[in-house]
Motif scaffolding. Sequence first.
Motif, PDB file in Angstrom:
ATOM      1  N   ILE A 267       2.913  -4.187 -13.593  1.00 19.46           N
ATOM      2  CA  ILE A 267       3.422  -3.044 -14.352  1.00 19.46           C
ATOM      3  C   ILE A 267       4.813  -3.420 -14.828  1.00 19.46           C
ATOM      4  N   GLU A 268       4.958  -3.558 -16.158  1.00 14.07           N
ATOM      5  CA  GLU A 268       6.270  -3.874 -16.720  1.00 14.07           C
ATOM      6  C   GLU A 268       6.910  -2.593 -17.240  1.00 14.07           C
ATOM      7  N   ALA A 269       8.217  -2.473 -17.035  1.00 12.47           N
ATOM      8  CA  ALA A 269       8.951  -1.298 -17.501  1.00 12.47           C
ATOM      9  C   ALA A 269      10.315  -1.734 -18.005  1.00 12.47           C
ATOM     10  N   THR A 270      11.038  -0.801 -18.606  1.00 16.20           N
ATOM     11  CA  THR A 270      12.363  -1.127 -19.130  1.00 16.20           C
ATOM     12  C   THR A 270      13.418  -1.102 -18.039  1.00 16.20           C
ATOM     13  N   LYS A 271      13.030  -0.609 -16.844  1.00 17.17           N
ATOM     14  CA  LYS A 271      13.901  -0.669 -15.680  1.00 17.17           C
ATOM     15  C   LYS A 271      13.024  -0.617 -14.439  1.00 17.17           C
ATOM     16  N   PHE A 272      13.608  -0.823 -13.273  1.00 16.69           N
ATOM     17  CA  PHE A 272      12.806  -0.763 -12.059  1.00 16.69           C
ATOM     18  C   PHE A 272      12.368   0.672 -11.768  1.00 16.69           C
ATOM     19  N   LEU A 273      11.135   0.825 -11.323  1.00 17.69           N
ATOM     20  CA  LEU A 273      10.576   2.122 -10.967  1.00 17.69           C
ATOM     21  C   LEU A 273      10.517   2.251  -9.452  1.00 17.69           C
ATOM     22  N   THR A 274      10.516   3.487  -8.963  1.00 19.51           N
ATOM     23  CA  THR A 274      10.375   3.729  -7.527  1.00 19.51           C
ATOM     24  C   THR A 274       8.900   3.712  -7.154  1.00 19.51           C
ATOM     25  N   PRO A 275       8.588   3.530  -5.862  1.00 16.97           N
ATOM     26  CA  PRO A 275       7.193   3.607  -5.425  1.00 16.97           C
ATOM     27  C   PRO A 275       6.531   4.921  -5.834  1.00 16.97           C
ATOM     28  N   LEU A 276       7.291   6.015  -5.795  1.00 12.92           N
ATOM     29  CA  LEU A 276       6.725   7.300  -6.192  1.00 12.92           C
ATOM     30  C   LEU A 276       6.334   7.305  -7.669  1.00 12.92           C
ATOM     31  N   GLN A 277       7.224   6.772  -8.491  1.00 10.31           N
ATOM     32  CA  GLN A 277       6.914   6.690  -9.919  1.00 10.31           C
ATOM     33  C   GLN A 277       5.710   5.786 -10.171  1.00 10.31           C
ATOM     34  N   LEU A 278       5.649   4.707  -9.417  1.00 11.29           N
ATOM     35  CA  LEU A 278       4.536   3.778  -9.604  1.00 11.29           C
ATOM     36  C   LEU A 278       3.209   4.390  -9.181  1.00 11.29           C
ATOM     37  N   SER A 279       3.269   5.242  -8.136  1.00 16.98           N
ATOM     38  CA  SER A 279       2.017   5.781  -7.598  1.00 16.98           C
ATOM     39  C   SER A 279       1.290   6.665  -8.602  1.00 16.98           C
ATOM     40  N   SER A 280       2.015   7.183  -9.573  1.00 14.11           N
ATOM     41  CA  SER A 280       1.359   8.003 -10.585  1.00 14.11           C
ATOM     42  C   SER A 280       0.934   7.192 -11.805  1.00 14.11           C
ATOM     43  N   HIS A 281       1.170   5.880 -11.743  1.00 16.41           N
ATOM     44  CA  HIS A 281       0.810   5.022 -12.878  1.00 16.41           C
ATOM     45  C   HIS A 281      -0.707   4.824 -12.943  1.00 16.41           C
ATOM     46  N   GLN A 282      -1.212   4.760 -14.152  1.00 13.49           N
ATOM     47  CA  GLN A 282      -2.658   4.695 -14.333  1.00 13.49           C
ATOM     48  C   GLN A 282      -3.263   3.445 -13.706  1.00 13.49           C
ATOM     49  N   ILE A 283      -2.524   2.346 -13.747  1.00 11.04           N
ATOM     50  CA  ILE A 283      -3.046   1.102 -13.168  1.00 11.04           C
ATOM     51  C   ILE A 283      -3.294   1.269 -11.672  1.00 11.04           C
ATOM     52  N   ILE A 284      -2.383   1.968 -11.001  1.00  9.92           N
ATOM     53  CA  ILE A 284      -2.566   2.215  -9.564  1.00  9.92           C
ATOM     54  C   ILE A 284      -3.764   3.108  -9.319  1.00  9.92           C
ATOM     55  N   LYS A 285      -3.876   4.152 -10.121  1.00 14.58           N
ATOM     56  CA  LYS A 285      -4.999   5.081  -9.939  1.00 14.58           C
ATOM     57  C   LYS A 285      -6.333   4.377 -10.168  1.00 14.58           C
ATOM     58  N   ASN A 286      -6.329   3.433 -11.071  1.00 10.10           N
ATOM     59  CA  ASN A 286      -7.571   2.708 -11.333  1.00 10.10           C
ATOM     60  C   ASN A 286      -7.977   1.838 -10.156  1.00 10.10           C
ATOM     61  N   ILE A 287      -6.998   1.339  -9.428  1.00  7.90           N
ATOM     62  CA  ILE A 287      -7.327   0.424  -8.341  1.00  7.90           C
ATOM     63  C   ILE A 287      -8.028   1.161  -7.217  1.00  7.90           C
ATOM     64  N   SER A 288      -7.463   2.279  -6.796  1.00  3.86           N
ATOM     65  CA  SER A 288      -8.102   3.036  -5.730  1.00  3.86           C
ATOM     66  C   SER A 288      -7.511   4.432  -5.675  1.00  3.86           C
ATOM     67  N   SER A 289      -8.320   5.392  -5.317  1.00  2.71           N
ATOM     68  CA  SER A 289      -7.830   6.767  -5.225  1.00  2.71           C
ATOM     69  C   SER A 289      -7.033   6.987  -3.953  1.00  2.71           C
ATOM     70  N   SER A 290      -7.233   6.150  -2.940  1.00  2.64           N
ATOM     71  CA  SER A 290      -6.565   6.358  -1.664  1.00  2.64           C
ATOM     72  C   SER A 290      -5.560   5.253  -1.384  1.00  2.64           C
ATOM     73  N   THR A 291      -4.767   4.911  -2.409  1.00  2.31           N
ATOM     74  CA  THR A 291      -3.856   3.785  -2.296  1.00  2.31           C
ATOM     75  C   THR A 291      -2.463   4.220  -1.867  1.00  2.31           C
ATOM     76  N   LYS A 292      -1.917   3.511  -0.906  1.00  2.00           N
ATOM     77  CA  LYS A 292      -0.533   3.732  -0.518  1.00  2.00           C
ATOM     78  C   LYS A 292       0.282   2.504  -0.915  1.00  2.00           C
ATOM     79  N   ILE A 293       1.494   2.766  -1.398  1.00  2.00           N
ATOM     80  CA  ILE A 293       2.340   1.681  -1.886  1.00  2.00           C
ATOM     81  C   ILE A 293       3.477   1.422  -0.906  1.00  2.00           C
TER      82      ILE A 293
END
Length: 353
Positions: A267-293
């Motif tokens: 996941i590339e962004a214009t700045k670093f994201l927090t784990p919370l911000q990442l957890s709502s990213h579509q790529i994460i949701k696609n990997i698994s519904s029960s994913t913890k970061i």
Amino acid sequence: MSSHNIKISFPKNLLRWSKKNDRNFPWKQTTDPYKIWLSEIILQQTRVEQGTPYYLKMIALFPTVEHLAKAKEDAVLKAWQGLGYYSRARNLHSAAKYIVDELKGKFPVDYNGWLILKGVGPYAAAAIVSFAYNLPHAVVDGNVYRVLARCFGIETPIDSTEGKKRFSILANELLKKKDAGRFNQAIMDLGATICKPSSPLCNACPIGKNCFAKKNSLISSLPVKNKKVKIKPRFFHYMIAHSEKGFLFEKRTGNDIWKGLYQFPLIEATKFLTPLQLSSHQIIKNISSSTKIKIIESLMSKQLLSHQKIEAKFFILHAKKINTEKYIVEKKKHIKNLAVPKIIDQYIKNFIH
DNA sequence: AACTCGGGGAG
DNA sequence: CTCCCAGAGTT
């Protein structure tokens, strides 16, 4: 001494010097165009010490152009892993297939024939035909720019169109046409061992007092190079996702750094994201519904190119099972066959073993 | 003509 | 840190 005379003395002094100062490399004791071609591609923007192990590996894996043409691109990239400038490997492989399929396995016989091949530019074409066939074409690489700019006092920027043209014309004027291969080898050896970028060994230089830069104290200001562009930072978040089946990888496509290599989902962004911000990213949701970061390492930062700096953070994704079909799931053994960027390779060594 | 493409070593 | 390395392809 007039510039006419130095144009006569330069080749003579250079070739006399080279007889006792030539460097011995694995690709020099041959006129096999395949080995010379391969060595010239590897050595583009690459120091001899760094390129030599890759040359030996490539020759062992792909002894002939037919072996190379027959190989998968992934296998060629894997052999190239860690060397950088991966378009060289892709173009080399593409050109090998062209030589075998379209040229019936016969290498080009002249400068323009080589120039057509992907990854072969003015430097490589001149180097190959002079070393393999002793044809009269002068090489112009970073060494030649430096030697000629200093010796003849040329201030034209070496990265300008005019500079490329001017240095090429001069190099071809100086070239000993009956001894093109030796001349080309000698001028590059001189640049690499005597006329070095910083603190050159002028006392051991065969050009001696004829050097314009030495006479005029311009060694440190020649050659002239144009300024570089501004550095752009990039922020990479790598998702190390694993289930009982294995780890998740993706292949980099598009015209960007590391094209054709494999990596953890990014996941590339214009700045670093927090784990919370990442957890709502579509790529994460696609990997698994029960994913913890979970962050496993804070930061890796590296300026990889003159104009861009990669900053990367790594995260672990604990997934019971991996839902997505988007990425390739590779088993441990298969990962060894995939070329990965160095930043990823370090992680594989740490976490997959 | 300007931009893009890696990684390592020297100073 | 900055600069350079047996440069070439793309835009």
